[in-house]
Design a protein around this motif. Structure first.
Motif, PDB file in Angstrom:
ATOM      1  N   VAL A 113       0.807  -1.280   0.181  1.00 34.71           N
ATOM      2  CA  VAL A 113      -0.027   0.054   0.142  1.00 34.71           C
ATOM      3  C   VAL A 113       1.086   1.378   0.128  1.00 34.71           C
ATOM      4  O   VAL A 113       2.007   1.078   0.390  1.00 34.71           O
ATOM      5  CB  VAL A 113      -0.922   0.016   1.066  1.00 34.71           C
ATOM      6  CG1 VAL A 113      -1.892  -1.141   1.178  1.00 34.71           C
ATOM      7  CG2 VAL A 113      -0.188   0.325   2.564  1.00 34.71           C
ATOM      8  N   CYS A 177       0.371  -1.537  -6.065  1.00 40.47           N
ATOM      9  CA  CYS A 177       0.131  -1.174  -4.758  1.00 40.47           C
ATOM     10  C   CYS A 177      -1.206  -0.568  -4.713  1.00 40.47           C
ATOM     11  O   CYS A 177      -1.532   0.165  -5.742  1.00 40.47           O
ATOM     12  CB  CYS A 177       1.212  -0.090  -4.050  1.00 40.47           C
ATOM     13  SG  CYS A 177       1.459   1.145  -5.044  1.00 40.47           S
ATOM     14  N   SER A 183      -7.210  -0.048   0.127  1.00 44.86           N
ATOM     15  CA  SER A 183      -6.750  -0.977   0.971  1.00 44.86           C
ATOM     16  C   SER A 183      -7.870  -1.728   1.741  1.00 44.86           C
ATOM     17  O   SER A 183      -8.613  -1.078   2.453  1.00 44.86           O
ATOM     18  CB  SER A 183      -5.866  -0.038   1.909  1.00 44.86           C
ATOM     19  OG  SER A 183      -4.866   0.562   1.283  1.00 44.86           O
ATOM     20  N   LEU A 246      -3.584   3.170   6.775  1.00 43.01           N
ATOM     21  CA  LEU A 246      -2.587   2.332   6.126  1.00 43.01           C
ATOM     22  C   LEU A 246      -1.655   1.584   6.831  1.00 43.01           C
ATOM     23  O   LEU A 246      -1.293   0.568   6.717  1.00 43.01           O
ATOM     24  CB  LEU A 246      -1.733   3.302   5.171  1.00 43.01           C
ATOM     25  CG  LEU A 246      -2.407   4.073   4.034  1.00 43.01           C
ATOM     26  CD1 LEU A 246      -1.462   5.088   3.425  1.00 43.01           C
ATOM     27  CD2 LEU A 246      -2.759   2.989   2.905  1.00 43.01           C
ATOM     28  N   ARG A 249      -3.432  -2.353   8.100  1.00 46.45           N
ATOM     29  CA  ARG A 249      -4.262  -2.989   7.200  1.00 46.45           C
ATOM     30  C   ARG A 249      -3.607  -4.441   7.439  1.00 46.45           C
ATOM     31  O   ARG A 249      -4.157  -5.499   6.979  1.00 46.45           O
ATOM     32  CB  ARG A 249      -3.751  -2.739   5.856  1.00 46.45           C
ATOM     33  CG  ARG A 249      -4.395  -1.389   5.154  1.00 46.45           C
ATOM     34  CD  ARG A 249      -6.045  -1.343   5.602  1.00 46.45           C
ATOM     35  NE  ARG A 249      -6.360  -0.711   6.959  1.00 46.45           N
ATOM     36  CZ  ARG A 249      -7.637  -0.823   7.375  1.00 46.45           C
ATOM     37  NH1 ARG A 249      -8.571  -1.150   6.525  1.00 46.45           N
ATOM     38  NH2 ARG A 249      -7.750  -0.225   8.290  1.00 46.45           N
TER      39      ARG A 249
END
Length: 273
Positions: A113, A177, A183, A246, A249
Motif C-alpha cells: 500500500v 500497490c 486498501s 494504512l 491493514r
C-alpha cells in the motif's frame, strides 16, 4: 446496517435513519478522508432520532496495543512499542520488498500500500505513466527510484483488479500497490507501506511535505502550503487519518519504507526502539 458510515453526508445520515425501524451505523471519525464526509458523532446524535451509542474498543485486526501505538505515533505522543506485532522500518525499497517476499515464501499473504503521492493514476489508460507509483521516471519528477530497476503501479480498477489482487493472491507478486481507497482490512498478513512525501516529520511534529496527489485533499494541501493556517491544520488531520488506515491493514505485521529521509529516521526510531 451501514458500514464506513463516517463517509456519509448529513443527507445520507438522515435517510439512513428513516429506512428501517432500527438502523445501525458503524463509523470511526478518525478515518474521515475528505471535507465532504460528515459522519461524525455530533452529526449522528444531532440528526438521528432516539440515538443509542455503543463504543467498540480497540482493533480486532491487529490488537489494542498496536492500535494505541499507531494513534500515539500519529498524534506525536509517547508510544509503547507493541512487542507481539511485526512492525519494521527499512532503509531501502529493496530491503522492504525482499522481506515481504520472504514472508510470502513462508506461506503468508502480503501486499503493498502507498500514500497518494508522486502519481495521480489514470483509470482509463492502464499503460499511462500516471499509474507508476514506484519507479523511474515518476510523473512528479521524484527520482528516488532511478536505476533501481523497480516498477510498481497503482491498483486502479475496483471491478477488474481488486478481487484478483486481494482475494486471488496477485498481491503477493508485489507488482502493484493500493492507495488508501483500495486498501482492504482482512486480506493480508503482512503489509508493505510506502510512506510518501505528503506527511513528513519536521522539528518534532508532523508537517506537510512536498507532494500530494490525493484528489480528495490536493487543493486543501496546496492552500495549506501557501499559508492558509486552517487548510494546513485540516490537511494534517486528514493525512494522519490516511496513515492510521494504512498502518493497520496488516494482520500480523507492517513493514514501512519512507521516501523522505528525516521521516524515515523518525519512523526507524519508533519501530525499532
Amino acid at each position: 446496517i451501514f458500514d464506513e458510515a463516517q463517509r456519509m453526508t448529513v443527507n445520507n445520515i438522515i435517510h439512513g435513519g428513516e429506512v428501517a425501524d432500527i438502523s445501525v451505523f458503524f463509523y470511526d471519525d478518525s478515518q474521515i478522508l475528505g471535507k465532504k464526509e460528515e459522519g461524525t458523532r455530533d452529526n449522528f446524535i444531532k440528526y438521528l432520532e432516539n440515538a443509542h451509542e455503543i463504543n467498540l474498543k480497540g482493533l480486532y485486526r491487529n490488537g489494542n496495543d498496536y492500535g494505541e501505538f499507531v494513534n500515539n505515533l500519529l498524534d506525536g505522543k509517547p508510544w509503547k512499542y507493541p512487542e507481539y506485532y511485526g512492525l519494521k522500518s527499512f532503509p531501502t525499497i529493496q530491503d522492504l520488498l525482499t522481506s515481504l517476499r520472504n514472508k510470502s515464501d513462508a506461506g503468508n499473504k502480503t501486499a503493498l500500500v502507498a500514500s497518494f503521492t508522486e502519481a495521480k493514476g489514470d483509470l482509463k489508460n492502464t499503460d499511462s505513466p500516471d499509474n507508476v507509483r514506484i519507479g523511474y521516471p515518476l510523473p512528479s519528477g521524484f527520482d528516488l527510484y532511478k536505476n533501481s530497476g523497480i516498477t510498481i503501479k497503482w491498483l486502479m480498477d475496483p471491478k477488474k483488479e481488486y478481487a484478483p489482487f486481494w482475494v486471488g493472491g496477485q498481491s503477493n507478486m508485489l507488482e502493484k500497490c493500493a492507495s488508501v481507497y483500495g486498501s482492504q482490512g482482512f486480506e493480508a498478513d503482512y503489509i508493505g507501506l510506502i510512506w510518501g512525501r505528503d506527511l513528513v516529520w519536521r522539528n518534532g511534529k508532523w508537517a506537510l511535505g512536498d507532494d500530494c496527489k490525493d484528489f480528495e485533499i490536493k487543493k486543501l494541501f496546496r492552500a495549506g502550503k501557501e499559508g492558509d493556517t486552517k487548510a494546513y491544520a485540516k490537511s494534517i488531520e486528514l493525512l494522519i487519518n490516511r496513515y492510521r488506515i494504512l498502518m493497520t491493514r496488516g494482520i500480523h505485521g507492517t513493514y514501512i519504507f519512507c521516501e523522505d529521509e528525516e521521516t524515515s529516521r523518525h519512523i526507524e526510531k519508533c519501530c525499532n526502539p
